[in-house]
Enzyme design. Sequence first.
Site, short mmCIF file in Angstrom:
data_model
loop_
_atom_site.label_atom_id
_atom_site.label_comp_id
_atom_site.label_asym_id
_atom_site.label_seq_id
_atom_site.Cartn_x
_atom_site.Cartn_y
_atom_site.Cartn_z
CG ASP A 23 1.65 -2.63 -8.39
OD1 ASP A 23 1.59 -2.30 -9.60
OD2 ASP A 23 0.73 -3.25 -7.81
NE ARG A 69 -4.28 -1.42 0.06
CZ ARG A 69 -4.39 -2.46 -0.76
NH1 ARG A 69 -3.42 -2.76 -1.60
NH2 ARG A 69 -5.48 -3.22 -0.74
CD GLU A 90 -2.74 3.01 -5.30
OE1 GLU A 90 -1.55 2.68 -5.17
OE2 GLU A 90 -3.68 2.19 -5.46
CG HIS A 142 -3.00 -1.10 -6.99
ND1 HIS A 142 -3.28 -0.40 -5.85
CD2 HIS A 142 -3.14 -2.42 -6.66
CE1 HIS A 142 -3.59 -1.24 -4.88
NE2 HIS A 142 -3.52 -2.48 -5.34
P1 NAD Z 1 -1.25 -11.29 4.96
O1 NAD Z 1 -2.30 -10.85 5.93
O2 NAD Z 1 -1.16 -12.73 4.60
O3 NAD Z 1 0.18 -10.83 5.50
C1 NAD Z 1 0.43 -9.57 6.06
C2 NAD Z 1 1.51 -9.75 7.10
O4 NAD Z 1 1.83 -8.45 7.61
C3 NAD Z 1 1.07 -10.62 8.29
O5 NAD Z 1 2.04 -11.64 8.53
C4 NAD Z 1 1.00 -9.62 9.45
O6 NAD Z 1 1.35 -10.20 10.70
C5 NAD Z 1 2.05 -8.60 9.01
N1 NAD Z 1 1.93 -7.34 9.71
C6 NAD Z 1 0.82 -6.75 10.24
N2 NAD Z 1 1.16 -5.61 10.87
C7 NAD Z 1 2.50 -5.50 10.75
C8 NAD Z 1 3.45 -4.54 11.21
N3 NAD Z 1 3.07 -3.49 11.95
N4 NAD Z 1 4.75 -4.73 10.91
C9 NAD Z 1 5.15 -5.81 10.19
N5 NAD Z 1 4.30 -6.76 9.74
C10 NAD Z 1 3.00 -6.59 10.02
O7 NAD Z 1 -1.45 -10.37 3.69
P2 NAD Z 1 -0.93 -10.66 2.20
O8 NAD Z 1 -1.98 -11.40 1.45
O9 NAD Z 1 0.46 -11.19 2.25
O10 NAD Z 1 -0.92 -9.16 1.64
C11 NAD Z 1 0.01 -8.19 2.09
C12 NAD Z 1 -0.39 -6.83 1.57
O11 NAD Z 1 -0.27 -6.81 0.15
C13 NAD Z 1 -1.86 -6.46 1.81
O12 NAD Z 1 -2.02 -5.87 3.07
C14 NAD Z 1 -2.18 -5.50 0.70
O13 NAD Z 1 -1.99 -4.18 1.19
C15 NAD Z 1 -1.12 -5.79 -0.34
N6 NAD Z 1 -1.69 -6.24 -1.63
C16 NAD Z 1 -1.36 -5.56 -2.76
C17 NAD Z 1 -1.86 -5.96 -3.99
C18 NAD Z 1 -1.47 -5.27 -5.27
O14 NAD Z 1 -2.10 -5.51 -6.31
N7 NAD Z 1 -0.47 -4.42 -5.29
C19 NAD Z 1 -2.73 -7.05 -4.04
C20 NAD Z 1 -3.03 -7.74 -2.87
C21 NAD Z 1 -2.51 -7.33 -1.66
#
Ligand code: NAD
Length: 338
Positions: free
Chosen positions: A258, A234, A263, A295
């Site tokens: 990305d 994000r 954005e 994105h």
């Molecule tokens: P997920 O929930 O499986 O993993 C997120 C991880 O972040 C978890 O292990 C959690 O414990 C950790 N976390 C939470 N707070 C934290 C902190 N303060 N410091 C460090 N780690 C922390 O999520 P995911 O499916 O791996 O997705 C991760 C991120 O990717 C999503 O939150 C989303 O913002 C982003 N995303 C982007 C796209 C894109 O198209 N660019 C698509 C999907 C997801």
Amino acid sequence: MKVAVFSTKAYDRQFLEAANEQNKHELVFFEPRLDRDTAILAAGFPAVCVFVHDRADAPTLELLASQGTRLIALRCAGFNNVDLKAAAELGMTVVRVPAYSPYAVAEHTVGLILSLNRKIHRAYSRVREGNFSIEGLLGFDLNGRTVGIIGTGKIGQIVGQIMKGFGCHLQAYDVYRNPEVENLGAKYVELSELFANSDIITLHCPLTPQTHHLIDTQSIQQMKPGIMLINTSRGALIDTTAAIEGLKSGKIKYLGIDVYEQESDLFFEDLSDEIIHDDVFQRLITFPNVLITGHQAFFTEEAVRNISETTIANITDFEQGRPCQNEIAAQQKVATKV
Ligand code: NAD
């Protein structure tokens, strides 16, 4: 069920209609984003389907609720654009698609790393113009480099697996340890250690008050000179102004993103004939060592199909009064803020 689908693109319509063939919900597609001004379009729709840039803040939700909406179906994982407290107070159910293809995002992340390192995007333009010089295209071996992964959930874990395949050392930071990531040989360290020791830092944690501007002037100062910084999570995880200063000083040698803080004013639209008023973004794209995609990390056939099928299944669960495993309770938001 009558569903108002906001922020519709051609691919949303195509994949949602295919997923809806069995279910026969009445999907009505709207191009505008949901906000206070456009909420009126959903009058009389019990369900509203939204994406990452739709704004379901308290006033918008109040308006939707007053018009009869009871379900907000997010066709994405992140829910930072929905006021969950307001939704709970209004008795609205909020559902999402928690996982659709972590491979899509992880693979795009690695694509940014490879392109930035070997300057594939620049080489492509040169060759098309008949310039076969390789001056300025010098890269480095990924083998033996240290990759720092912040957020080792579904996506971070896969990035770790892929980068291990390149022969990289892995360092990790998360509020919870993922044993699968430890099994890859990753070492969980404090953020300051990860900043100091990584050649590449890649962000995979959600945007919460705790992670907002996780990368700022102070954290950039702690990084190795010549760092490669990647963000497919994000935009607001990075203080863009601080990143620009890091790029100007040479501390950040490569930036691949990305996602971008502001954005929502730009991404997903064709603005090629418009004047872009975001000076910060315009400065960012002047750097030859910055690679930005709009994105699209999630955007694979598998992911969009999964998003559509899960969204339709979530709506069907709600319609039939079944408990939906993808419902976001107000408490869950608090839990992710650890
Ligand atoms: P997920 O929930 O499986 O993993 C997120 C991880 O972040 C978890 O292990 C959690 O414990 C950790 N976390 C939470 N707070 C934290 C902190 N303060 N410091 C460090 N780690 C922390 O999520 P995911 O499916 O791996 O997705 C991760 C991120 O990717 C999503 O939150 C989303 O913002 C982003 N995303 C982007 C796209 C894109 O198209 N660019 C698509 C999907 C997801």
